[in-house]
Design a protein around this motif. Structure first.
Motif, mmCIF file in Angstrom:
data_model
loop_
_atom_site.group_PDB
_atom_site.id
_atom_site.type_symbol
_atom_site.label_atom_id
_atom_site.label_comp_id
_atom_site.label_asym_id
_atom_site.label_seq_id
_atom_site.Cartn_x
_atom_site.Cartn_y
_atom_site.Cartn_z
ATOM 1 N N GLY A 1 6.428 10.762 -2.954
ATOM 2 C CA GLY A 1 6.511 10.514 -1.723
ATOM 3 C C GLY A 1 7.050 10.968 -0.346
ATOM 4 N N ASP A 2 5.930 12.686 -0.781
ATOM 5 C CA ASP A 2 6.281 13.376 0.578
ATOM 6 C C ASP A 2 4.114 12.814 1.049
ATOM 7 N N PRO A 3 4.510 12.679 2.033
ATOM 8 C CA PRO A 3 3.241 12.351 2.600
ATOM 9 C C PRO A 3 2.383 13.730 2.995
ATOM 10 N N GLU B 1 1.015 -1.128 0.012
ATOM 11 C CA GLU B 1 0.262 0.218 0.336
ATOM 12 C C GLU B 1 0.501 1.351 -0.090
ATOM 13 N N ILE B 2 2.100 1.040 0.685
ATOM 14 C CA ILE B 2 2.760 2.617 1.176
ATOM 15 C C ILE B 2 3.727 2.216 -0.713
ATOM 16 N N VAL C 1 9.458 0.970 5.820
ATOM 17 C CA VAL C 1 8.778 1.652 5.102
ATOM 18 C C VAL C 1 9.641 2.547 4.245
ATOM 19 N N GLU C 2 10.956 3.569 4.447
ATOM 20 C CA GLU C 2 11.439 4.163 3.631
ATOM 21 C C GLU C 2 11.534 2.992 2.630
ATOM 22 N N ARG C 3 12.131 2.000 2.406
ATOM 23 C CA ARG C 3 13.403 1.381 0.957
ATOM 24 C C ARG C 3 11.191 0.849 0.272
ATOM 25 N N ALA C 4 9.691 0.971 1.111
ATOM 26 C CA ALA C 4 8.279 0.828 0.443
ATOM 27 C C ALA C 4 8.613 2.352 -0.523
ATOM 28 N N ILE C 5 8.602 3.332 0.104
ATOM 29 C CA ILE C 5 8.773 4.635 -0.567
ATOM 30 C C ILE C 5 9.575 4.449 -1.281
ATOM 31 N N GLU D 1 14.284 -0.599 -7.639
ATOM 32 C CA GLU D 1 13.611 -1.121 -7.954
ATOM 33 C C GLU D 1 12.512 -2.224 -7.820
ATOM 34 N N GLY D 2 11.340 -2.284 -7.889
ATOM 35 C CA GLY D 2 10.572 -3.361 -7.465
ATOM 36 C C GLY D 2 9.846 -4.439 -8.109
#
Length: 250
Positions: A41-43, A31-32, A66-70, A78-79
């Motif tokens: 990436g800025d909430p 979801e992130i 959290v930071e990796r997901a963002i 890469e994802g």
């Protein structure tokens, strides 16, 4: 309070078992990632990301995760290619069900969800078959001891459209555009919510007896436990006593 909100609140109160924490983190990471991909990436400028980051903090997700997901969402890392798909169908007794998923394999997810529905006495339907029965709202739930007067004053001033009380739980409903303002206003006043999220709220409900409720809640739990499923919404109505009894058996 809708049947889905009762079910969701009970699950929240029971708490996440350690065995399911990894699964919860996996869903939050997806979801992130999708929120950052769609809105940046800025909430502070991305309400969807801000909401899921609140969930991640509540679940004590490590900051590195959290930071990796963002960064995967913004393309800095890469994802896998994650697709956002909503499925619709019917549960036991004709209950309308909406399932929001994030998946990297559409065909696998379709096949697995169809099997879950059929095994539970329901069926996966075509797009649009039940979606018209639901509308998106912000939904915040509070324990009764939060203080009704303070809650009503704060929420309504911030843009809430309705506040209801049932079986010891206050439910605040907002237009999607006012959700963040209401949530932040409540936080500023120290009014602690049990849950706060954008939700698909049914226009009408189907009352279930104990036998049908048992089947329906088993379907909800099985769907919720699926790796690709982010949210499940349904228009069932189950009285609090039956809900607690069935939940205690699961």
């Amino acid at each position: 309070m809708s049947g889905h909100n009762k079910w969701s609140t009970i699950k929240h109160k029971k708490g996440a078992a350690d065995a399911k924490r990894g699964k919860l983190f996996s869903k939050l990471i997806k979801e992130i990632t999708i929120a950052a991909r769609l809105g940046g990436g800025d909430p502070s400028g991305n309400p969807r990301l801000r909401t899921v980051l609140d969930k991640a903090r509540a679940a004590n997700m490590p900051k590195d995760n959290v930071e990796r997901a963002i960064k995967k969402g913004t393309g800095e890392l890469e994802g896998v290619n994650i697709e956002e798909i909503t499925f619709e169908g019917y549960g036991p007794s004709g209950v309308a069900v909406m399932v929001e998923t994030l998946t990297d394999n559409r065909n696998r997810t379709v096949a697995e969800l169809r099997h879950i529905f059929e095994k539970s006495g329901g069926n996966l339907g075509a797009a649009g078959c039940v979606g018209w029965m639901f509308s998106k709202h912000g939904v915040l739930t509070f324990e009764k001891d939060v203080g009704e007067e303070a809650l009503m004053e704060t929420a309504l001033e911030a843009g809430a459209e309705d506040i209801s009380e049932e079986e010891g739980i206050f439910t605040v409903t907002t237009p999607p555009t006012a959700f963040e303002a209401v949530k932040q206003a409540c936080e500023a006043k120290g009014l602690n919510y049990v849950e706060a999220d954008l939700s698909m709220v049914p226009q009408n409900t189907v009352k279930l007896d104990h036998a049908a409720a048992t089947k329906m809640l088993k379907l909800m739990d099985t769907l919720d436990d699926h790796d690709d499923v982010q949210n499940v919404y349904a228009n069932f109505d189950i009285d609090a006593k039956t809900m607690e009894e069935v939940a205690a058996q699961s």
